[in-house]
Design a protein around this motif. Structure first.
Motif, PDB file in Angstrom:
ATOM      1  N   LYS A  25     187.057 -12.781  41.744  1.00 32.88           N
ATOM      2  CA  LYS A  25     185.824 -13.108  42.207  1.00 32.88           C
ATOM      3  C   LYS A  25     185.360 -12.347  43.482  1.00 32.88           C
ATOM      4  CE  LYS A  25     185.873 -17.863  40.793  1.00 32.88           C
ATOM      5  NZ  LYS A  25     185.859 -19.397  41.526  1.00 32.88           N
ATOM      6  N   GLU A  26     184.128 -11.795  43.653  1.00 30.90           N
ATOM      7  CA  GLU A  26     183.696 -10.748  44.676  1.00 30.90           C
ATOM      8  C   GLU A  26     182.414 -11.413  45.160  1.00 30.90           C
ATOM      9  OE1 GLU A  26     182.789  -6.971  43.292  1.00 30.90           O
ATOM     10  OE2 GLU A  26     184.751  -6.650  42.996  1.00 30.90           O
ATOM     11  N   GLN A  27     182.242 -11.656  46.471  1.00 29.38           N
ATOM     12  CA  GLN A  27     181.242 -12.159  47.087  1.00 29.38           C
ATOM     13  C   GLN A  27     180.300 -11.150  47.830  1.00 29.38           C
ATOM     14  OE1 GLN A  27     182.118 -15.189  50.335  1.00 29.38           O
ATOM     15  NE2 GLN A  27     182.738 -16.475  48.612  1.00 29.38           N
ATOM     16  N   HIS A  28     179.128 -11.235  47.495  1.00 30.89           N
ATOM     17  CA  HIS A  28     178.015 -10.185  48.160  1.00 30.89           C
ATOM     18  C   HIS A  28     176.817 -10.844  48.734  1.00 30.89           C
ATOM     19  CE1 HIS A  28     179.700  -7.382  44.691  1.00 30.89           C
ATOM     20  NE2 HIS A  28     179.478  -8.532  43.994  1.00 30.89           N
ATOM     21  N   THR A  29     176.586 -10.179  49.972  1.00 31.77           N
ATOM     22  CA  THR A  29     175.619 -10.552  50.745  1.00 31.77           C
ATOM     23  C   THR A  29     174.464  -9.492  50.514  1.00 31.77           C
ATOM     24  OG1 THR A  29     177.229 -11.628  52.011  1.00 31.77           O
ATOM     25  CG2 THR A  29     175.194 -11.209  53.064  1.00 31.77           C
ATOM     26  N   VAL A  30     173.189 -10.089  50.322  1.00 30.10           N
ATOM     27  CA  VAL A  30     171.914  -9.231  50.473  1.00 30.10           C
ATOM     28  C   VAL A  30     171.221  -9.600  51.757  1.00 30.10           C
ATOM     29  CG1 VAL A  30     169.945  -8.454  49.081  1.00 30.10           C
ATOM     30  CG2 VAL A  30     171.924  -9.025  47.931  1.00 30.10           C
ATOM     31  N   ALA A  31     171.038  -8.596  52.653  1.00 31.49           N
ATOM     32  CA  ALA A  31     170.136  -9.166  53.917  1.00 31.49           C
ATOM     33  C   ALA A  31     169.249  -8.033  53.872  1.00 31.49           C
ATOM     34  CB  ALA A  31     171.251  -8.719  55.112  1.00 31.49           C
ATOM     35  N   THR A  85     178.124 -14.771  44.326  1.00 35.12           N
ATOM     36  CA  THR A  85     179.424 -14.593  43.973  1.00 35.12           C
ATOM     37  C   THR A  85     179.363 -13.967  42.355  1.00 35.12           C
ATOM     38  OG1 THR A  85     180.394 -16.164  45.244  1.00 35.12           O
ATOM     39  CG2 THR A  85     181.905 -15.426  43.578  1.00 35.12           C
ATOM     40  N   THR A  86     180.309 -12.952  42.240  1.00 37.79           N
ATOM     41  CA  THR A  86     180.329 -12.337  40.777  1.00 37.79           C
ATOM     42  C   THR A  86     181.696 -12.441  40.321  1.00 37.79           C
ATOM     43  OG1 THR A  86     180.575 -10.038  41.419  1.00 37.79           O
ATOM     44  CG2 THR A  86     178.158 -10.891  41.141  1.00 37.79           C
ATOM     45  N   LYS A  87     181.993 -12.509  39.058  1.00 35.21           N
ATOM     46  CA  LYS A  87     183.276 -12.495  38.623  1.00 35.21           C
ATOM     47  C   LYS A  87     183.612 -11.145  37.739  1.00 35.21           C
ATOM     48  CE  LYS A  87     184.049 -17.404  37.856  1.00 35.21           C
ATOM     49  NZ  LYS A  87     184.240 -18.467  36.715  1.00 35.21           N
ATOM     50  N   LYS A  88     184.606 -10.493  38.101  1.00 36.84           N
ATOM     51  CA  LYS A  88     184.941  -9.194  37.561  1.00 36.84           C
ATOM     52  C   LYS A  88     186.294  -9.309  36.784  1.00 36.84           C
ATOM     53  CE  LYS A  88     185.131  -4.354  38.990  1.00 36.84           C
ATOM     54  NZ  LYS A  88     185.152  -3.436  40.024  1.00 36.84           N
ATOM     55  N   GLU A  89     186.244  -8.581  35.714  1.00 36.10           N
ATOM     56  CA  GLU A  89     187.599  -8.757  34.851  1.00 36.10           C
ATOM     57  C   GLU A  89     188.377  -7.532  35.303  1.00 36.10           C
ATOM     58  OE1 GLU A  89     189.016  -8.178  30.304  1.00 36.10           O
ATOM     59  OE2 GLU A  89     187.336  -9.408  30.657  1.00 36.10           O
ATOM     60  N   VAL A  90     189.509  -7.846  36.029  1.00 29.43           N
ATOM     61  CA  VAL A  90     190.259  -6.806  36.514  1.00 29.43           C
ATOM     62  C   VAL A  90     191.128  -6.113  35.406  1.00 29.43           C
ATOM     63  CG1 VAL A  90     192.232  -5.993  38.068  1.00 29.43           C
ATOM     64  CG2 VAL A  90     190.108  -7.960  38.826  1.00 29.43           C
ATOM     65  N   ALA A  91     191.926  -6.999  34.485  1.00 32.00           N
ATOM     66  CA  ALA A  91     193.020  -6.584  33.663  1.00 32.00           C
ATOM     67  C   ALA A  91     192.708  -7.586  32.339  1.00 32.00           C
ATOM     68  CB  ALA A  91     194.327  -6.426  33.989  1.00 32.00           C
ATOM     69  N   ASP A  92     193.025  -7.026  31.430  1.00 32.53           N
ATOM     70  CA  ASP A  92     193.247  -7.959  30.101  1.00 32.53           C
ATOM     71  C   ASP A  92     194.398  -7.260  29.335  1.00 32.53           C
ATOM     72  OD1 ASP A  92     192.678  -9.384  27.805  1.00 32.53           O
ATOM     73  OD2 ASP A  92     190.760  -8.534  27.059  1.00 32.53           O
ATOM     74  N   LEU A  93     195.269  -8.196  29.577  1.00 38.57           N
ATOM     75  CA  LEU A  93     196.632  -7.915  28.778  1.00 38.57           C
ATOM     76  C   LEU A  93     197.035  -8.773  27.454  1.00 38.57           C
ATOM     77  CD1 LEU A  93     198.731  -7.646  32.045  1.00 38.57           C
ATOM     78  CD2 LEU A  93     197.640  -5.694  30.892  1.00 38.57           C
TER      79      LEU A  93
END
Length: 71
Positions: free
Chosen positions: A40-46, A24-32
């Motif tokens: 939070k985005e989940q990624h899979t490497v297969a 899982t990675t955290k990504k900043e969408v907006a900074d107000l």
């Protein structure tokens, strides 16, 4: 070279057993100002089964090649 061969064999066996890795990675969408929105985005490497088998076979070849004595 023996260490590299053993590591390749171990990595190949792990690739056969664990067919994919999730993280899982955290990504900043907006900074107000004082308000921050993060996503939070989940990624899979297969990888395919034959990739693990190939890595393990390469390890066996390296290990066998390093055990031969040169004249």
């Amino acid at each position: 070279m023996k260490l590299i061969g053993i590591l390749l064999i171990v990595i190949g066996i792990l690739m056969i057993i664990l067919r994919e890795v999730n993280f899982t990675t955290k990504k900043e969408v907006a900074d107000l100002g004082p308000v921050e929105i993060k996503k939070k985005e989940q990624h899979t490497v297969a990888w395919p089964l034959y990739a693990g088998i190939g890595v393990a076979i390469c390890g066996v070849v390296v290990l066998a090649g390093s055990s031969r004595k040169t004249a």
